[in-house]
Each structure stands twice: as structure tokens, then as C-alpha cells.
Write a protein that holds these residues in place. Sequence first.
Motif, mmCIF file in Angstrom:
data_model
loop_
_atom_site.group_PDB
_atom_site.id
_atom_site.type_symbol
_atom_site.label_atom_id
_atom_site.label_comp_id
_atom_site.label_asym_id
_atom_site.label_seq_id
_atom_site.Cartn_x
_atom_site.Cartn_y
_atom_site.Cartn_z
ATOM 1 N N THR A 102 0.943 -1.285 0.039
ATOM 2 C CA THR A 102 0.122 -0.055 -0.085
ATOM 3 C C THR A 102 0.697 1.421 0.086
ATOM 4 O OG1 THR A 102 -1.758 -1.280 1.353
ATOM 5 C CG2 THR A 102 -1.877 1.071 1.234
ATOM 6 N N ASP A 105 2.299 1.676 -3.464
ATOM 7 C CA ASP A 105 1.305 2.099 -4.530
ATOM 8 C C ASP A 105 0.978 3.526 -4.080
ATOM 9 O OD1 ASP A 105 -0.780 1.479 -6.469
ATOM 10 O OD2 ASP A 105 -2.175 2.055 -4.617
ATOM 11 N N TYR A 185 0.887 -8.343 -4.039
ATOM 12 C CA TYR A 185 -0.026 -7.352 -3.805
ATOM 13 C C TYR A 185 0.015 -6.037 -4.403
ATOM 14 C CZ TYR A 185 -0.932 -10.504 0.257
ATOM 15 O OH TYR A 185 -1.398 -11.814 0.891
ATOM 16 N N TYR A 189 -2.558 -4.357 -6.846
ATOM 17 C CA TYR A 189 -2.693 -2.997 -6.984
ATOM 18 C C TYR A 189 -2.871 -2.225 -8.188
ATOM 19 C CZ TYR A 189 -3.124 -1.405 -2.158
ATOM 20 O OH TYR A 189 -3.600 -1.259 -0.690
ATOM 21 N N TYR A 197 -10.058 5.514 -7.772
ATOM 22 C CA TYR A 197 -9.615 6.473 -6.849
ATOM 23 C C TYR A 197 -10.173 7.643 -7.084
ATOM 24 C CZ TYR A 197 -6.406 9.087 -3.967
ATOM 25 O OH TYR A 197 -5.988 9.972 -3.171
ATOM 26 N N PHE A 211 -9.003 2.726 0.889
ATOM 27 C CA PHE A 211 -8.481 1.201 1.212
ATOM 28 C C PHE A 211 -9.404 0.233 1.607
ATOM 29 C CE2 PHE A 211 -6.495 -1.914 3.941
ATOM 30 C CZ PHE A 211 -5.519 -2.404 3.101
ATOM 31 N N SER A 215 -10.207 -0.770 -2.173
ATOM 32 C CA SER A 215 -9.093 -1.550 -2.499
ATOM 33 C C SER A 215 -9.181 -2.966 -2.094
ATOM 34 C CB SER A 215 -7.772 -0.731 -2.039
ATOM 35 O OG SER A 215 -7.726 0.556 -2.797
ATOM 36 N N LEU A 219 -8.849 -6.544 -3.969
ATOM 37 C CA LEU A 219 -7.546 -7.141 -3.776
ATOM 38 C C LEU A 219 -7.857 -8.374 -2.947
ATOM 39 C CD1 LEU A 219 -5.298 -4.495 -2.156
ATOM 40 C CD2 LEU A 219 -5.118 -5.511 -4.490
#
Length: 301
Positions: A102, A105, A185, A189, A197, A211, A215, A219
Motif C-alpha cells: 500500500t 502504491d 499485492y 494494486y 480512486y 483502502f 481497494s 484485492l
Amino acid sequence: MIGKTHNTLRLARQRSVRAAAAVFLFPAMFFMVIFILYPIIDSFITSMVQWNGMSRNRTFVGIANWMQLVKDANFWAAFGNNVIIMFLSLLFQVPFAMILATFLDITESKGVIFKVVWFLPYLISSVAIGVLFKFALDANYGIFASISKALGGGGVDLLGNPRAALFTVIGVVCWQYIPFYMVLYLAAYGTIPVELYEAASIDGATRNQYFWRVSLPLLKPTVISGATISIIGSLKYFDLVFVMTGGGPGVSTELMATLMYKTSFVKFNMGYGATVACGMFLLITIVAFITITTLNKKAEV
């Protein structure tokens, strides 16, 4: 007449596709049979004999080795250690990898240096890492021992302490494999459209809300795949643990794979070693089946 011609062409096309598929699949299937299926079958056959692995004489003992395995406290202790590694690896690897992914990203190109540095542990051989940490955690000259002595204390023996050895090994395992899940991961993303977003930002969603609400649900399939890989890998772990502790002290870090190795190639009891390997194979298959089935059901909810 036209219909019959169409059906004839369709059948000919299907036969052509099947023939092409058979030609391309044959090499893969051949090597899978030779290197996967045959060794598994041979291991089950070997598990029913008494054999030192070198002589031509094999004594058939039926299920005697399996009866011994069921009663073998060392095997079940090793399985218990594998289960502990499995749970603690999941507890630390998945969340920490998600945090790192995260962060990368969010930072995008600005975090390239972190991406490189954090991925380095996964590029190092497990054997090399085991040797490195074996010296780094030495009871007299290791990092913690040196700090302790500098502060007026004594040596710190993490790998020689039965209560701490397994957790120390788990820490090293997590250090090595968190980068793998981080990249997994991070790649996931990359599949999330930027427009989501932007739309969430326009609606007033914070980064934290984005998130948890956007997200993470997207995910989820990747997280499940990562968790499955971690579970299966934890149950068949060998090299790093064997180099660092050899399964000791006592049986505090003994795993199914290290027990199999010692039984087969140290004690030269190949028959019982094959039984341990087959027991390990069955347990991993059962745990993997339960895990995949359970996680897939949760993913569908």
C-alpha cells in the motif's frame, strides 16, 4: 445438405483442436508423470518396506511403518511446529506485506528505492540467509549477544533456547518471504483502475476509506491466493530451518521435512523416511484442500 456439411466441418475442427492440444500437452504431462506422479507412487510403495536405501534387500512390512508413524510423538510434534509456523506466518506476512504494498502504491515512482531494498531479502538464497542469521544470532558473538555484553549483560542464545528458537526462526522466515507477498499485492494494486480512486476522491472519500471500501475488496482474491501459498509453503518448509537449527535444540524446531531428512539420510531408514514423507504429503493435501475450499466460500459471500 448445408447443415450436414457444417456439422462435418465442426467435427473436423474439434478433432484438429483436440489433436493440437494433445501434441502440446504431451511433453508437460510426460514430465509431470515422470517427476511428480511416479515419485509419489514410489514413495508410498517404499513406505511399506524396511530398507536402508542402499542394499538390494527390501523387507516388506506392510502397514507397520504407518502404524509407527501414527504413534510417533516426534512426527506429531514436528507437524505441530509446522502448524505454528503456518499461523504465525499468516499473522505477520500478509498484513505487513499489504502495508508495504500500500505504501509503494501510494508513493508510486517516489518509492522505487524502497521497492528495491525491501525486495532484496527474497533474492537471497534460503541457505545463505540461514548461514547469515546463524552467525548473526550466535550466543556469544551475535548481534544481540554483543549488545547485551556492551550493556554489561551476558550472551543471548536465541537459537539454543527451546522456548525461543522456533519463534526466532519464524521471524527470519517472515523477513525473507514478506517481500514476495509485497510484490504480489503490489501487482494486484496495478489492476485496480485509477478512475475508481478519482471517483472516490470526488465523492469525498479519504485514503483510509478508499483502502477499506474499494481497494481491499478488489484485492481479496489476491490476498486469498497469497494466504494459500503461505499455508502450503509453511507446511513443507525445510532448508532455512535445517541450516539454522537442524531441528534443535531437541525437537523444538523440528519440522516434518527435517524429520524426514534425518530419518532417511542420517539414520538410513529409508522405508520409515518414505512413510514420513507420505504422511507429510497427505497432511499438506488435506490442509490445502480445507484452506482452499474455506477461503473460496468466503470469497463468494
